[in-house]
Scaffold this motif. Structure first.
Motif, mmCIF file in Angstrom:
data_model
loop_
_atom_site.group_PDB
_atom_site.id
_atom_site.type_symbol
_atom_site.label_atom_id
_atom_site.label_comp_id
_atom_site.label_asym_id
_atom_site.label_seq_id
_atom_site.Cartn_x
_atom_site.Cartn_y
_atom_site.Cartn_z
ATOM 1 N N ARG A 38 -27.504 -5.663 -3.272
ATOM 2 C CA ARG A 38 -27.773 -4.313 -2.763
ATOM 3 C C ARG A 38 -28.205 -4.374 -1.295
ATOM 4 O O ARG A 38 -27.704 -3.622 -0.463
ATOM 5 N N ASN A 39 -29.108 -5.308 -0.972
ATOM 6 C CA ASN A 39 -29.575 -5.445 0.410
ATOM 7 C C ASN A 39 -28.442 -5.863 1.348
ATOM 8 O O ASN A 39 -28.306 -5.319 2.455
ATOM 9 N N LEU A 40 -27.646 -6.806 0.911
ATOM 10 C CA LEU A 40 -26.542 -7.274 1.749
ATOM 11 C C LEU A 40 -25.426 -6.234 1.861
ATOM 12 O O LEU A 40 -24.761 -6.138 2.900
ATOM 13 N N GLU A 41 -25.254 -5.448 0.812
ATOM 14 C CA GLU A 41 -24.278 -4.355 0.888
ATOM 15 C C GLU A 41 -24.706 -3.354 1.964
ATOM 16 O O GLU A 41 -23.894 -2.905 2.775
ATOM 17 N N TRP A 42 -25.994 -3.020 1.985
ATOM 18 C CA TRP A 42 -26.507 -2.105 3.012
ATOM 19 C C TRP A 42 -26.369 -2.708 4.401
ATOM 20 O O TRP A 42 -25.969 -2.022 5.351
ATOM 21 N N LEU A 43 -26.690 -3.986 4.528
ATOM 22 C CA LEU A 43 -26.596 -4.655 5.826
ATOM 23 C C LEU A 43 -25.153 -4.650 6.345
ATOM 24 O O LEU A 43 -24.914 -4.388 7.531
ATOM 25 N N THR A 44 -24.209 -4.921 5.466
ATOM 26 C CA THR A 44 -22.805 -4.897 5.904
ATOM 27 C C THR A 44 -22.363 -3.473 6.238
ATOM 28 O O THR A 44 -21.610 -3.276 7.197
ATOM 29 N N MET A 45 -22.828 -2.487 5.478
ATOM 30 C CA MET A 45 -22.475 -1.093 5.804
ATOM 31 C C MET A 45 -23.023 -0.697 7.173
ATOM 32 O O MET A 45 -22.317 -0.062 7.967
ATOM 33 N N ILE A 46 -24.261 -1.077 7.441
ATOM 34 C CA ILE A 46 -24.853 -0.763 8.745
ATOM 35 C C ILE A 46 -24.064 -1.462 9.855
ATOM 36 O O ILE A 46 -23.771 -0.861 10.892
ATOM 37 N N SER A 47 -23.707 -2.719 9.628
ATOM 38 C CA SER A 47 -22.911 -3.456 10.624
ATOM 39 C C SER A 47 -21.562 -2.799 10.866
ATOM 40 O O SER A 47 -21.089 -2.748 12.011
ATOM 41 N N LEU A 48 -20.952 -2.298 9.793
ATOM 42 C CA LEU A 48 -19.641 -1.639 9.921
ATOM 43 C C LEU A 48 -19.726 -0.349 10.725
ATOM 44 O O LEU A 48 -18.706 0.140 11.230
ATOM 45 N N ILE A 49 -20.906 0.206 10.832
ATOM 46 C CA ILE A 49 -21.108 1.416 11.644
ATOM 47 C C ILE A 49 -21.536 1.043 13.060
ATOM 48 O O ILE A 49 -20.974 1.529 14.042
ATOM 49 N N VAL A 50 -22.529 0.156 13.160
ATOM 50 C CA VAL A 50 -23.121 -0.166 14.460
ATOM 51 C C VAL A 50 -22.120 -0.870 15.386
ATOM 52 O O VAL A 50 -22.043 -0.537 16.574
ATOM 53 N N ILE A 51 -21.373 -1.818 14.871
ATOM 54 C CA ILE A 51 -20.462 -2.589 15.733
ATOM 55 C C ILE A 51 -19.430 -1.684 16.406
ATOM 56 O O ILE A 51 -19.296 -1.705 17.639
ATOM 57 N N PRO A 52 -18.670 -0.864 15.657
ATOM 58 C CA PRO A 52 -17.692 -0.005 16.344
ATOM 59 C C PRO A 52 -18.337 1.017 17.281
ATOM 60 O O PRO A 52 -17.801 1.297 18.358
ATOM 61 N N VAL A 53 -19.495 1.565 16.878
ATOM 62 C CA VAL A 53 -20.170 2.545 17.736
ATOM 63 C C VAL A 53 -20.615 1.884 19.040
ATOM 64 O O VAL A 53 -20.428 2.444 20.125
ATOM 65 N N ALA A 54 -21.171 0.677 18.951
ATOM 66 C CA ALA A 54 -21.621 -0.026 20.158
ATOM 67 C C ALA A 54 -20.440 -0.356 21.070
ATOM 68 O O ALA A 54 -20.528 -0.186 22.300
ATOM 69 N N ILE A 55 -19.343 -0.780 20.484
ATOM 70 C CA ILE A 55 -18.160 -1.099 21.293
ATOM 71 C C ILE A 55 -17.595 0.162 21.928
ATOM 72 O O ILE A 55 -17.260 0.175 23.121
ATOM 73 N N ALA A 56 -17.493 1.233 21.144
ATOM 74 C CA ALA A 56 -16.976 2.492 21.694
ATOM 75 C C ALA A 56 -17.876 3.004 22.810
ATOM 76 O O ALA A 56 -17.388 3.450 23.853
ATOM 77 N N ALA A 57 -19.187 2.933 22.612
ATOM 78 C CA ALA A 57 -20.122 3.388 23.645
ATOM 79 C C ALA A 57 -19.947 2.568 24.921
ATOM 80 O O ALA A 57 -19.940 3.118 26.025
#
Length: 178
Positions: A12-31
């Motif tokens: 559950r913790n790692l699922e959340w961590l990967t979900m957050i990464s899947l959001i943060v990485i593209p947003v940071a690159i786009a920004a």
């Protein structure tokens, strides 16, 4: 019956961590892409291992940026596959063919992360130096320990996935026999 609480909690913790990464990485690159103008100086700072021609054209700069996004896409694919696997583990599905296939796919992602720089670096070095006068252009081929590590880790994970597929087949066979 095996106690799956620890597996499910970690999953559950790692699922959340990967979900957050899947959001943060593209947003940071786009920004970064939207707030930083793509110039030869910016490319020179970001792509430290390559010599960027000061005369590089705008299309060549965009091609270089696009090629640099390919490993990120591979990483996002691999993270999403991990998220799917952690989701199954969270649900208590451990020794299944689906989990084994996802593990193999994760290994393929690591292998692709190892091969991507080997294939992309020569293209990038050529594109970034193409605007230089004849004799000053370069094609760079490199191998490093990260590439080796990702290749070995990817191979290991693929083999583990194959072994788990065999184990899940045996478990299914045993359930059918009982």
């Amino acid at each position: 019956m095996i106690n799956l609480n620890n597996v499910q909690k970690w999953a559950r913790n790692l699922e959340w961590l990967t979900m957050i990464s899947l959001i943060v990485i593209p947003v940071a690159i786009a920004a970064t892409l939207f707030t930083t103008p793509i110039t030869p100086d910016m490319l020179d700072q970001r792509l430290e291992t390559f010599a960027v021609s000061p005369n590089i054209s705008q299309p060549e700069m965009y091609i270089a940026v696009t090629l640099n996004l390919i490993p990120v896409i591979i990483l996002l694919f691999t993270l999403n596959t991990m998220r799917q696997l952690f989701g199954l583990y969270r649900q208590g599905q451990i020794l299944t063919d689906t989990c084994a296939r996802l593990i193999q796919r994760i290994g393929q992602g690591f292998l692709a992360l190892a091969l991507a720089p080997f294939l992309l670096n020569p293209m990038l070095s050529y594109i970034l130096s193409r605007a230089n006068p004849s004799g000053e252009r370069s094609i760079s081929v490199s191998l490093n320990s990260d590439m080796f590590f990702f290749a070995i880790a990817g191979g290991l994970i693929i083999i583990i996935g194959w072994a788990l597929r065999e184990a899940s087949d045996l478990a299914a066979e045993n359930r059918a026999f009982v």
